[in-house]
Enzyme design. Structure first.
Site, short mmCIF file in Angstrom:
data_model
loop_
_atom_site.label_atom_id
_atom_site.label_comp_id
_atom_site.label_asym_id
_atom_site.label_seq_id
_atom_site.Cartn_x
_atom_site.Cartn_y
_atom_site.Cartn_z
CG ASP A 139 59.52 44.29 36.81
OD1 ASP A 139 59.09 44.44 35.66
OD2 ASP A 139 59.32 43.27 37.50
NE ARG A 189 55.79 46.19 32.22
CZ ARG A 189 56.61 45.35 32.88
NH1 ARG A 189 56.86 45.52 34.15
NH2 ARG A 189 57.16 44.35 32.24
NE ARG A 294 49.76 42.38 41.72
CZ ARG A 294 51.01 42.88 41.70
NH1 ARG A 294 52.05 42.08 41.62
NH2 ARG A 294 51.22 44.19 41.74
C1 FAD Z 1 52.28 43.85 33.14
C2 FAD Z 1 52.37 44.60 34.43
C3 FAD Z 1 53.62 44.92 34.93
C4 FAD Z 1 53.73 45.66 36.10
N1 FAD Z 1 54.96 46.07 36.52
C5 FAD Z 1 55.05 46.88 37.60
C6 FAD Z 1 56.29 47.45 38.01
O1 FAD Z 1 57.33 47.23 37.39
N2 FAD Z 1 56.29 48.27 39.08
C7 FAD Z 1 55.15 48.54 39.80
O2 FAD Z 1 55.22 49.33 40.76
N3 FAD Z 1 53.97 48.00 39.46
C8 FAD Z 1 53.90 47.19 38.39
N4 FAD Z 1 52.67 46.67 38.03
C9 FAD Z 1 51.52 46.76 38.97
C10 FAD Z 1 50.74 48.04 38.79
O3 FAD Z 1 51.51 49.13 39.22
C11 FAD Z 1 49.44 47.99 39.60
O4 FAD Z 1 49.75 47.83 40.96
C12 FAD Z 1 48.48 46.88 39.19
O5 FAD Z 1 48.50 46.70 37.80
C13 FAD Z 1 47.05 47.22 39.61
O6 FAD Z 1 46.63 48.41 39.01
P1 FAD Z 1 45.55 48.48 37.82
O7 FAD Z 1 46.09 49.45 36.82
O8 FAD Z 1 45.30 47.14 37.30
O9 FAD Z 1 44.30 49.16 38.47
P2 FAD Z 1 43.42 48.81 39.75
O10 FAD Z 1 42.58 50.01 39.95
O11 FAD Z 1 44.27 48.33 40.89
O12 FAD Z 1 42.55 47.59 39.26
C14 FAD Z 1 41.58 47.69 38.25
C15 FAD Z 1 40.75 46.42 38.20
O13 FAD Z 1 41.58 45.31 37.87
C16 FAD Z 1 41.21 44.16 38.62
N5 FAD Z 1 42.33 43.80 39.54
C17 FAD Z 1 43.37 44.58 39.87
N6 FAD Z 1 44.21 43.94 40.70
C18 FAD Z 1 43.68 42.72 40.90
C19 FAD Z 1 44.09 41.60 41.66
N7 FAD Z 1 45.22 41.61 42.36
N8 FAD Z 1 43.31 40.49 41.64
C20 FAD Z 1 42.17 40.46 40.91
N9 FAD Z 1 41.73 41.51 40.17
C21 FAD Z 1 42.46 42.63 40.16
C22 FAD Z 1 39.97 44.54 39.38
O14 FAD Z 1 38.87 44.25 38.56
C23 FAD Z 1 40.12 46.04 39.53
O15 FAD Z 1 38.91 46.70 39.73
C24 FAD Z 1 52.54 45.99 36.83
C25 FAD Z 1 51.29 45.67 36.31
C26 FAD Z 1 51.19 45.00 35.13
C27 FAD Z 1 49.83 44.70 34.59
#
Ligand code: FAD
Length: 313
Positions: A139, A189, A294
């Site tokens: 991560d 990723r 989250r």
């Molecule tokens: C598999 C995976 C691994 C990850 N690993 C890392 C990492 O190593 N380091 C790091 O900094 N970040 C990590 N992240 C988190 C990532 O950086 C984002 O903070 C997170 O994925 C939210 O961004 P988004 O691309 O989904 O877009 P957003 O614009 O945040 O969300 C898009 C849509 O997704 C839905 N959504 C998003 N978040 C939520 C929530 N909490 N509850 C309910 N619905 C929601 C909503 O419908 C929203 O409109 C990871 C994410 C994933 C999916």
């Protein structure tokens, strides 16, 4: 507006102690973290795999400044990998269940020789993963750790080339990092990024982050590596699908990734459409920082969470 304060609270030990000791209703925590034990997370993994999804498990805990805790985290990964393997849930490089590891949970934040301790501990987890027939993804945490994490990745890949990396589209540096990592066999990723980062290193505007995400995606999809597209954003999922076909990517030469409990119907829709989809499942008792990140992404859940703090378990 709530994102920054929530992300600041996610690093506060005092608030962590307070919140973690309150009788938090199972609801909000369980919607993101299916269990605390190896047994519970292996059961959740089996259920996701039965639905056609792949899994990456994360044993919760970060910013460890205690060698024994770091060692206990390594032991937890070794145990879960053995259990996954004995249940037939790890199968090959892009199949079944793998693990995600935060280096700050296994020693990177130790004051003197943190990087060295984290590297040795990561090696132990990579060995256990290889014995189980699967992989590890490192991560990515806040930007002060990016160079150290990429340096540990380079060392690990000498012996374990299958080790995955994470890059965060909100950092200005990431397009260059994507170019450096888009080589054959390199699992990367791409996510937006979940920490509170200063203007000097990261885009602050959501639109700028999304634009950077698309530029990085193009680099990864055009390259020789294995892109892991981690987002729940419907627009980015659509763009990623059409870019994948524009760059001649066959399903199976890249994958989508989403977090446990977020857009589960979309995860299953993508599987039905023939895509490879991996669900990131966190487990353990140290859910505080993960949950706060989250909530920062989805402040609508905050009032539900606050109500759950004063209700019974
Ligand atoms: C598999 C995976 C691994 C990850 N690993 C890392 C990492 O190593 N380091 C790091 O900094 N970040 C990590 N992240 C988190 C990532 O950086 C984002 O903070 C997170 O994925 C939210 O961004 P988004 O691309 O989904 O877009 P957003 O614009 O945040 O969300 C898009 C849509 O997704 C839905 N959504 C998003 N978040 C939520 C929530 N909490 N509850 C309910 N619905 C929601 C909503 O419908 C929203 O409109 C990871 C994410 C994933 C999916």
């Amino acid at each position: 507006m709530l994102r920054q304060p929530l992300l600041m609270l996610s690093r506060s030990n005092q608030v962590k102690k307070l919140v973690s000791s309150m009788p938090v209703s199972a609801g909000i925590v369980r919607s993101y973290v299916p269990g605390e034990t190896t047994e519970a997370v292996v059961a959740a993994t089996a259920s996701e795999i039965a639905d056609g999804l792949r899994v990456s498990l994360d044993f919760l805990g970060e910013d460890t400044t205690d060698v024994e805790r770091a060692e206990a985290t390594v032991a937890a990964y070794v145990e879960v990998l053995k259990e996954l393997s004995s249940r037939g849930l790890t199968r090959g490089l892009v199949a079944g269940a793998e693990v995600s590891v935060k280096l700050s949970a296994i020693g990177q934040a130790l004051p003197d020789n943190g990087e060295k301790v984290a590297l040795e501990n990561a090696r132990a987890i990579c060995r256990a993963a290889r014995n189980a027939g699967t992989t590890v993804t490192l991560d990515m945490e806040d930007h002060t750790t990016t160079d150290s994490t990429l340096s540990i990745l380079r060392d690990l890949r000498k012996d374990f080339p299958e080790t995955g990396a994470v890059l965060q589209a909100y950092l200005h540096r990431t397009e260059d990092d994507c170019r450096a990592l888009a080589y054959e066999g390199s699992r990367v990723r791409l996510c937006k990024g979940a920490y509170n980062e200063p203007e000097a290193v990261a885009w602050q505007d959501r639109l700028d982050v999304d634009r950077s995400y698309v530029r990085c995606l193009k680099v990864l999809l055009a390259g020789q590596g294995y892109p892991m597209i981690a987002t729940h954003d419907p627009r980015l999922v659509e763009i990623a699908s059409s870019l994948a076909s524009r760059y001649g990517r066959q399903p199976g030469s890249y994958e989508f990734q989403m977090l446990y409990g977020i857009r589960p119907d979309e995860q299953r829709r993508l599987v039905r459409a023939g895509e490879t989809v991996r669900v990131y499942i966190p487990y353990g008792t140290e859910w505080y920082g993960y949950l706060m990140r989250r909530l920062a992404e989805r402040p609508q859940n905050l009032s539900f969470f606050l109500r759950s703090l004063i209700s019974k378990k």
